[in-house]
Design a protein around this motif. Structure first.
Motif, PDB file in Angstrom:
ATOM      1  N   ALA A 152      38.525  29.915  45.304  1.00 37.31           N
ATOM      2  CA  ALA A 152      37.433  30.823  45.645  1.00 37.31           C
ATOM      3  C   ALA A 152      36.383  30.083  46.465  1.00 37.31           C
ATOM      4  N   SER A 181      38.472  36.201  44.500  1.00 38.64           N
ATOM      5  CA  SER A 181      39.710  36.520  43.796  1.00 38.64           C
ATOM      6  C   SER A 181      40.205  37.922  44.151  1.00 38.64           C
ATOM      7  N   THR A 210      42.870  38.521  46.899  1.00 40.74           N
ATOM      8  CA  THR A 210      44.275  38.211  46.671  1.00 40.74           C
ATOM      9  C   THR A 210      45.141  39.429  46.954  1.00 40.74           C
ATOM     10  N   THR A 230      46.556  34.079  48.085  1.00 40.39           N
ATOM     11  CA  THR A 230      46.201  34.007  46.671  1.00 40.39           C
ATOM     12  C   THR A 230      44.936  33.167  46.528  1.00 40.39           C
ATOM     13  N   SER A 270      42.343  31.550  43.911  1.00 37.22           N
ATOM     14  CA  SER A 270      42.167  31.171  42.512  1.00 37.22           C
ATOM     15  C   SER A 270      40.681  30.997  42.211  1.00 37.22           C
ATOM     16  N   SER A 271      40.295  31.452  41.042  1.00 38.55           N
ATOM     17  CA  SER A 271      38.865  31.374  40.674  1.00 38.55           C
ATOM     18  C   SER A 271      38.599  30.161  39.796  1.00 38.55           C
TER      19      SER A 271
END
Length: 121
Positions: free
Chosen positions: A13, A87, A90, A118, A120-121
């Protein structure tokens, strides 16, 4: 026209990715081009579009100020610079082409194969 998208991947992120889409086939015709995305269990949604001469751009409200669409007609390519990814960005991102800048999925004439983004957080 055939479209080949690339540039997706896994990013944290706040990060950035640059998606590319190259057109082949009937590239002598001037096409508006754009990007859509589809998350799991959701409908395909408009992200950004650009006129055939690059003179006008369109963005979904959710990406305005973070994403930038551009094109290079000499390379038959369109790009999507994605910054400050979240996020909720995504999804599989699809390149699209049509006579007018494509902003409605049901009206799109040509689709690329999609590239996964994709975040990711």
């Amino acid at each position: 026209v055939q479209l080949q998208a690339s540039g997706g991947g896994l990013v944290q992120a706040g990060g950035s990715l640059r998606l590319s889409c190259v057109a082949s086939g009937r590239t002598d015709t001037k096409y508006g081009m754009g990007w859509f995305r589809q998350a799991p269990w959701k409908e395909r949604e408009f992200v950004a579009a650009i006129a055939s001469n690059g003179g006008k751009t369109y963005y979904a409200h959710s990406v305005k100020g973070r994403f930038t669409i551009s094109r290079d007609n000499a390379k038959n390519a369109v790009y999507l610079q994605t910054n400050d990814l979240k996020s909720e960005d995504t999804a599989v991102y699809y390149c699209a082409a049509d006579r007018e800048p494509p902003t409605v999925a049901n009206w799109v004439g040509s689709w690329g194969q999609g590239t996964q983004v994709t975040v990711s957080s």
